[in-house]
Design a protein around this motif. Structure first.
Motif, short mmCIF file in Angstrom:
data_model
loop_
_atom_site.label_atom_id
_atom_site.label_comp_id
_atom_site.label_asym_id
_atom_site.label_seq_id
_atom_site.Cartn_x
_atom_site.Cartn_y
_atom_site.Cartn_z
N ARG A 13 29.93 0.74 22.35
CA ARG A 13 28.54 1.00 22.81
C ARG A 13 27.69 1.58 21.67
O ARG A 13 26.53 1.21 21.53
N ASN A 14 28.26 2.46 20.87
CA ASN A 14 27.55 3.02 19.72
C ASN A 14 27.11 1.90 18.78
O ASN A 14 25.96 1.86 18.31
N TRP A 15 28.02 0.97 18.48
CA TRP A 15 27.71 -0.19 17.63
C TRP A 15 26.63 -1.06 18.27
O TRP A 15 25.67 -1.45 17.60
N LEU A 16 26.77 -1.32 19.56
CA LEU A 16 25.76 -2.13 20.25
C LEU A 16 24.38 -1.47 20.17
O LEU A 16 23.39 -2.12 19.86
N GLU A 17 24.33 -0.19 20.49
CA GLU A 17 23.05 0.52 20.55
C GLU A 17 22.42 0.73 19.18
O GLU A 17 21.21 0.56 19.03
N LYS A 18 23.21 1.12 18.18
CA LYS A 18 22.65 1.42 16.87
C LYS A 18 22.46 0.19 15.99
O LYS A 18 21.48 0.11 15.24
N ALA A 19 23.40 -0.74 16.03
CA ALA A 19 23.35 -1.90 15.13
C ALA A 19 22.78 -3.13 15.82
O ALA A 19 21.71 -3.61 15.47
N VAL A 20 23.48 -3.62 16.84
CA VAL A 20 23.08 -4.89 17.46
C VAL A 20 21.69 -4.78 18.07
O VAL A 20 20.82 -5.62 17.82
N ILE A 21 21.45 -3.73 18.86
CA ILE A 21 20.15 -3.54 19.50
C ILE A 21 19.21 -2.74 18.60
O ILE A 21 18.06 -3.13 18.39
N GLY A 22 19.71 -1.65 18.03
CA GLY A 22 18.87 -0.78 17.20
C GLY A 22 18.26 -1.47 16.00
O GLY A 22 17.10 -1.22 15.66
N LEU A 23 19.04 -2.33 15.35
CA LEU A 23 18.52 -3.08 14.20
C LEU A 23 17.99 -4.45 14.62
O LEU A 23 17.57 -5.23 13.77
N ASN A 24 18.07 -4.73 15.91
CA ASN A 24 17.62 -6.00 16.46
C ASN A 24 18.37 -7.19 15.83
O ASN A 24 17.79 -8.25 15.61
N LEU A 25 19.67 -6.99 15.56
CA LEU A 25 20.47 -8.07 15.01
C LEU A 25 20.55 -9.25 15.98
O LEU A 25 20.65 -10.39 15.57
N CYS A 26 20.52 -8.91 17.27
CA CYS A 26 20.46 -9.95 18.31
C CYS A 26 19.29 -9.60 19.22
O CYS A 26 19.38 -8.68 20.03
N PRO A 27 18.17 -10.32 19.10
CA PRO A 27 17.01 -10.00 19.92
C PRO A 27 17.22 -10.21 21.42
O PRO A 27 16.40 -9.79 22.22
#
Length: 186
Positions: A13-27
């Motif tokens: 969840r930390n990775w999802l929230e900070k990287a995937v969603i936080g950096l918008n790696l997957c819009p």
């Protein structure tokens, strides 16, 4: 000592929230995540055959679920396929399972791995971080969800290039500052 399922889910969840969603790696990730439509499942498999059984069970569950309940599944498997090349080879088995189950064109399997490496890059190339997760992870996705997302985001083909540019801009220090890697066992 092995990490608990709660620790593994928290790191994911930390990775999802900070990287995937936080950096918008997957819009497309934020909308299903905030609606609690992302299923995160931990496989305790220690060998590829057991992982395949777990994968097939999750593919069937996703295919049989309503998208409003479960739109996508992350099958996290921290104890098997630690070597990226072994993991990469397993993707062919995953695709064959999709076909054997009659789910080709309905679901697809994407991949994330802590040692992910694009072809033609070195292991330390910062661009690899676009697909690096805390643990080896198979992402089970509905084809219909991808189609809807692409309609909503017509420049979907540019996501890959944007993500690599972002990683290069952030550099290794910027990525490491996110603290989204594999946690240490207790």
């Amino acid at each position: 000592m092995e990490l608990s399922h709660d620790d593994i889910i928290a790191a994911t969840r930390n990775w999802l929230e900070k990287a995937v969603i936080g950096l918008n790696l997957c819009p497309f990730a934020k909308s299903v995540y905030v609606k609690d439509q992302v299923r995160i499942v931990i496989s305790d498999a220690k060998d590829p055959a057991t992982l395949l059984e777990h994968l097939m069970a999750e593919l069937r569950l996703l295919a049989d679920s309503e998208p409003e309940e479960v739109d996508t599944t992350l099958l996290v498997h921290p104890y098997v396929l630690q070597r990226f090349l072994d993991f990469n080879d397993f993707l062919e088995i995953a695709d064959a399972a999709l076909a054997d189950m009659g789910l080709e064109g309905t679901l697809q399997v994407a991949d994330f791995h802590p040692k992910f490496q694009f072809s033609g890059t070195t292991i330390n190339d910062v661009s690899n971080n676009t697909n690096r997760s805390p643990f080896p992870t198979l992402h089970l996705i509905r084809e219909s969800s991808i189609e809807r997302a692409v309609e909503a985001f017509p420049d979907a083909a540019t996501i890959y290039e944007r993500n690599i540019a972002l990683m290069q801009e952030m550099g290794r220090d910027g990525w490491e500052a996110l603290n989204v890697g594999t946690p240490k066992s207790k």
